[in-house]
Design a protein around this motif. Structure first.
Motif, PDB file in Angstrom:
ATOM      1  N   ALA A  59       5.901  -2.470  -8.709  1.00 42.35           N
ATOM      2  CA  ALA A  59       5.532  -2.311  -7.132  1.00 42.35           C
ATOM      3  C   ALA A  59       5.629  -1.035  -6.722  1.00 42.35           C
ATOM      4  CB  ALA A  59       6.473  -3.117  -6.437  1.00 42.35           C
ATOM      5  N   LYS A  60       6.489  -0.339  -7.470  1.00 44.26           N
ATOM      6  CA  LYS A  60       6.960   1.063  -6.982  1.00 44.26           C
ATOM      7  C   LYS A  60       5.658   2.024  -7.492  1.00 44.26           C
ATOM      8  CE  LYS A  60      10.160   5.206  -7.402  1.00 44.26           C
ATOM      9  NZ  LYS A  60       9.314   5.948  -6.882  1.00 44.26           N
ATOM     10  N   PHE A  61       5.189   1.752  -8.686  1.00 43.62           N
ATOM     11  CA  PHE A  61       4.134   2.585  -9.024  1.00 43.62           C
ATOM     12  C   PHE A  61       2.950   2.415  -8.288  1.00 43.62           C
ATOM     13  CE2 PHE A  61       0.161   3.327 -11.494  1.00 43.62           C
ATOM     14  CZ  PHE A  61       0.989   4.674 -12.309  1.00 43.62           C
ATOM     15  N   ALA A  62       2.838   1.284  -7.797  1.00 41.94           N
ATOM     16  CA  ALA A  62       1.581   0.897  -7.049  1.00 41.94           C
ATOM     17  C   ALA A  62       1.854   1.635  -5.566  1.00 41.94           C
ATOM     18  CB  ALA A  62       1.287  -0.683  -6.683  1.00 41.94           C
ATOM     19  N   HIS A  63       2.999   1.587  -4.936  1.00 42.27           N
ATOM     20  CA  HIS A  63       3.363   2.113  -3.711  1.00 42.27           C
ATOM     21  C   HIS A  63       3.213   3.717  -3.799  1.00 42.27           C
ATOM     22  CE1 HIS A  63       6.112   4.257  -1.014  1.00 42.27           C
ATOM     23  NE2 HIS A  63       5.730   3.424  -0.081  1.00 42.27           N
ATOM     24  N   ASP A  64       3.487   4.396  -4.910  1.00 44.59           N
ATOM     25  CA  ASP A  64       3.401   5.727  -4.983  1.00 44.59           C
ATOM     26  C   ASP A  64       1.864   5.979  -5.226  1.00 44.59           C
ATOM     27  OD1 ASP A  64       6.274   5.984  -4.624  1.00 44.59           O
ATOM     28  OD2 ASP A  64       6.507   6.178  -6.974  1.00 44.59           O
TER      29      ASP A  64
ATOM     30  N   GLY B 155      -2.830 -14.756   1.887  1.00 37.61           N
ATOM     31  CA  GLY B 155      -1.712 -14.042   2.579  1.00 37.61           C
ATOM     32  C   GLY B 155      -0.871 -13.473   1.857  1.00 37.61           C
ATOM     33  N   LYS B 156      -1.156 -13.071   0.264  1.00 40.47           N
ATOM     34  CA  LYS B 156      -0.355 -12.556  -0.561  1.00 40.47           C
ATOM     35  C   LYS B 156      -0.998 -11.423  -0.979  1.00 40.47           C
ATOM     36  CE  LYS B 156       2.703 -16.430  -1.844  1.00 40.47           C
ATOM     37  NZ  LYS B 156       3.333 -17.260  -2.876  1.00 40.47           N
ATOM     38  N   THR B 157      -0.499 -10.258  -1.099  1.00 40.21           N
ATOM     39  CA  THR B 157      -0.983  -8.965  -1.607  1.00 40.21           C
ATOM     40  C   THR B 157      -0.358  -8.745  -3.138  1.00 40.21           C
ATOM     41  OG1 THR B 157      -1.196  -8.107   0.593  1.00 40.21           O
ATOM     42  CG2 THR B 157      -1.416  -6.513  -1.480  1.00 40.21           C
TER      43      THR B 157
END
Length: 577
Positions: free
Chosen positions: A470-475, A558-560
C-alpha cells in the motif's frame, strides 16, 4: 507482436545515490530510481516534484508581447469595443476559447466567440471569420491555438480596422504576423522559461496576466484549470514544468467541482463516480469534445463548455456523444480501407513511411487514421484527402522522428503546413503529390533507424512482488499526473508463476486474468493481460515467465486495489541497452 524490452540498469555510483535519496525521503529505492530518470537527484527537487505548487507558475509577463496584449485588451474593455475570441476546432482550441471567454465575460457583455468550420474554412484564421467579425462590429480578435502563420489574414483584418492578438503554441516562421501582440513561447526571441504550453495554457497565461495587472486574486482563476487540464491531456504536450502544475490542479478541479459543460461530458462517459485521470481525458472526454469539430461544428463544443445549466449541458453532451459514435464508425471504415490499400499495393518492408491518399475520405477523421497506421506499422504516416480543390491531410510520427521538420523540408511544394514534432497538418496541389511522397520517404529513410520501426517497451525498473504494498502504491501515485515525458512507469518482474487461479476472461475469452507469485512472496498479485490469451497454456503449465507492466488502481464493488496491467509476457527476453 514481438516486443523488444529495453532496460538500463543503474551503475554502482547511481545505486549509491539512489539509496541515499531513498533514505532521506523515506520511500522505496525503486521509486528513487524513477526520480533519477526524471533528472531529480535531491530531496528539495523531489519534494517540489511531489507537491506541485501554483506559486511556481512563471510570471505571465515573461511571455513575448504579453504587456502589449494586456494593454490592448484593457483598451477594448475601457472603450467598450467588441471582442471576438477565435480558436481552432479541436479540443485545445475550443477549451482555450471557452476559458478566455469565461474570464472576459465577467467584465464585458460586448463579447463573442468564433470557431472556423473544418470543411468550409479549414484550419486557422479564415477570411470568413474576419468578415463575421467585421459584420458584427468587432474591433479586436484574440486568436488562440492558431494564427502564428496568418500573415495575410491579419493584414486583411487590419485593412478592415480590426486588431489581432495571437496566442499560439505552434512553431512560428521567421516572419511573424503584424498583430498587436504575438504570444508564443516558441518564438525565436522568446526567453519564457517553458515552451511546451498547450494552446489553452497560453490562453490561461493571458487571463493570468490580465488578473495580475488588475490585482484580481489568483483564486478567481482556479475554476478555469479544469479546461487547461483537458487541453494538456488531449493535445499530448509534455506533462512537465508548468503543464504538470496546471494539470495537477486542473484534475483536482475536474474531480471536485467541474464546470457544468464538463460535468455533462463526465456523466455521459460513465465517469461520474470515478477519480478522473489523464487517461480518462485522452480516451473518453477529449474524443467527445473533438467529435463536434470532426463531424459537425466545433462551435458546438464551446457552446457545451459554456453551458449555464446542467440540463443544457446534458442535452449538448448527448448531441456530442452521438457525433462521437458516428466518428467511431467512420474512423473504423476509413482505417480498414487504408489497411486494405497498403496490404494490396505497398511493400512495407521497403518503406520507412506511409503517405496515402483518397479524395473520398472524411477530412474530420484522417488524423485519427494516421495515428492508427503509425501505431500498426511503426512508421510515420500521412493520410490525405481532397478539400476545396487541394489535397489536405494529417501526419503522425514515431518516437525520434520530427514529422514537422520533415514536412517543413517540403515547404516549397506545399500550400500550407503547421504542427508539432509528432503531429502536423498540410495542404498541397495535386500535381505535387508524387514529389511530396518521394521527398517524405527520402527524409524517413535518412532519419529513421531500423530499431525505431521495431516495437519496443522501455522498462523503468525491476520490481520484486514483495515491494508492491500500500505504501509503494501511495508513493507511486505522487508521480502523477502521467503523460509525455512523465510516463506511467513500466516495471518488470522476472520468473513469476501462476498461483493456480489464472484464467481467461472477457468476450470470446481473449483476455488473461493472472494471479501470480514470484520468488519473493507467496501472496499472489493480480494482473490483467488484455488480448494475450495465447499465453494461457504456458501460464497454466507452471512455466516461469517474465512480465512487464504498469501498476493501476482497480475499483470493484467499492473496494480499491492495485492491479498489474501486463503489457507483455515472455520467458526471458529482457535486453539491456
Amino acid at each position: 507482436m514481438i516486443y523488444k524490452w529495453n532496460y538500463e540498469a543503474l551503475k554502482n555510483q547511481q545505486l549509491e545515490q539512489r539509496d541515499k535519496l531513498a533514505k532521506e525521503l523515506g520511500i522505496s529505492p525503486i521509486l528513487c530510481q524513477l526520480l533519477m530518470k526524471r533528472g531529480i537527484a535531491s530531496v528539495d527537487e523531489a519534494k517540489k516534484f511531489f507537491n506541485p505548487d501554483l506559486r511556481d507558475l512563471h510570471d505571465p509577463f515573461l511571455m513575448p508581447d504579453m504587456g502589449k496584449a494586456i494593454d490592448r485588451i484593457e483598451q477594448a474593455l475601457g472603450q467598450k469595443q467588441r471582442i471576438l475570441i477565435y480558436g481552432d476546432y479541436d479540443v485545445d482550441g475550443t477549451t482555450a476559447v471557452a476559458l478566455v471567454y469565461k474570464f472576459l465575460r465577467k467584465f464585458t457583455t460586448n463579447l463573442d466567440y468564433y470557431i472556423p468550420d473544418r470543411y468550409d474554412e479549414g484550419y486557422g484564421i479564415s477570411e470568413q471569420g474576419i468578415d463575421y467579425a467585421d459584420e458584427t462590429g468587432v474591433k479586436l480578435i484574440i486568436a488562440l491555438d492558431c494564427g502564428i502563420k496568418a500573415i495575410e489574414k491579419v493584414a486583411y483584418a487590419k485593412s478592415k480596422g480590426i486588431d489581432f492578438i495571437i496566442g499560439d503554441h505552434h512553431m512560428p516562421d521567421d516572419v511573424l504576423p503584424d498583430a498587436v501582440a504575438v504570444i508564443d513561447a516558441k518564438r525565436l526571441d522568446s526567453t519564457y522559461p517553458y515552451e511546451h504550453l498547450s494552446g489553452c495554457g497560453v490562453g490561461f497565461k493571458l487571463v493570468q496576466a490580465l488578473a495580475q495587472n488588475n490585482k484580481i486574486d489568483f483564486s478567481e482563476l482556479t475554476e478555469l484549470l479544469d479546461l487547461v487540464a483537458v487541453s494538456v491531456a488531449s493535445d499530448i504536450v509534455p506533462i512537465t514544468g508548468e503543464n504538470r502544475i496546471l494539470t495537477y490542479y486542473g484534475l483536482k478541479q475536474i474531480n471536485s467541482n467541474p464546470s457544468l459543460g464538463l460535468k455533462g461530458i463526465i456523466d455521459i462517459c460513465g465517469l461520474t463516480y470515478k477519480n478522473i485521470t489523464v487517461s480518462d481525458i485522452i480516451f473518453k472526454i477529449g474524443p467527445r469534445i473533438n467529435a463536434s469539430g470532426r463531424m459537425m461544428k466545433g462551435k458546438e463544443a464551446v457552446d457545451l463548455l459554456l453551458a449555464g445549466t446542467i440540463e443544457d449541458a446534458r442535452e449538448k453532451s448527448a448531441n456530442i456523444d452521438h457525433y462521437n459514435d458516428n466518428r467511431r464508425e467512420l474512423d473504423k471504415r476509413i482505417t480498414d480501407e487504408a489497411n486494405t490499400f497498403i496490404d494490396e499495393h505497398v511493400d512495407m518492408s521497403k518503406k520507412n513511411s506511409i503517405v496515402i491518399y483518397d479524395e473520398s475520405w472524411h477530412k474530420g477523421v484522417i488524423g485519427i487514421v494516421a495515428s492508427r497506421l503509425t501505431e500498426k506499422y511503426l512508421r510515420p504516416a500521412v493520410v490525405l484527402t481532397k478539400s476545396h480543390g487541394y489535397i489536405t491531410g494529417s501526419a503522425r510520427s514515431v518516437m525520434g522522428f520530427d514529422v514537422y521538420k520533415a514536412i517543413e523540408a517540403c515547404k516549397d511544394i506545399l500550400e500550407n503546413f503547421g504542427g508539432h514534432t509528432y503531429a502536423a497538418g498540410l495542404s498541397l496541389k495535386e500535381e505535387h503529390l508524387a514529389e511530396f511522397k518521394r521527398r517524405f520517404e527520402a527524409q524517413s529513410m535518412e532519419m529513421i533507424a531500423p530499431e525505431m520501426m521495431r516495437p519496443q517497451i522501455d522498462v523503468d525498473a525491476e520490481l520484486p512482488f514483495k515491494e508492491i504494498d500500500a505504501k509503494f502504491a501511495h508513493d507511486l501515485a505522487l508521480f502523477a499526473p502521467f503523460g509525455p515525458e512523465n510516463l506511467n512507469p513500466i516495471f518488470t518482474t522476472r520468473n513469476v508463476q501462476d498461483y493456480g487461479t489464472s484464467k481467461l476472461v472477457g468476450k470470446d475469452s481473449v483476455h488473461l486474468k493472472l494471479e501470480m507469485i514470484d520468488q519473493t512472496t507467496s501472496f499472489p498479485k493480480n494482473g490483467i493481460a488484455f488480448r494475450q490469451s495465447a499465453y494461457y497454456d504456458m501460464v497454466k503449465e507452471g512455466t516461469p515467465f517474465d512480465i512487464c507492466y504498469t501498476l493501476e488502481e482497480n475499483t470493484h464493488n467499492g473496494k480499491t486495489s492495485v492491479q498489474l496491467y501486463v503489457k507483455d509476457i515472455d520467458t526471458g527476453q529482457l535486453v539491456n541497452k
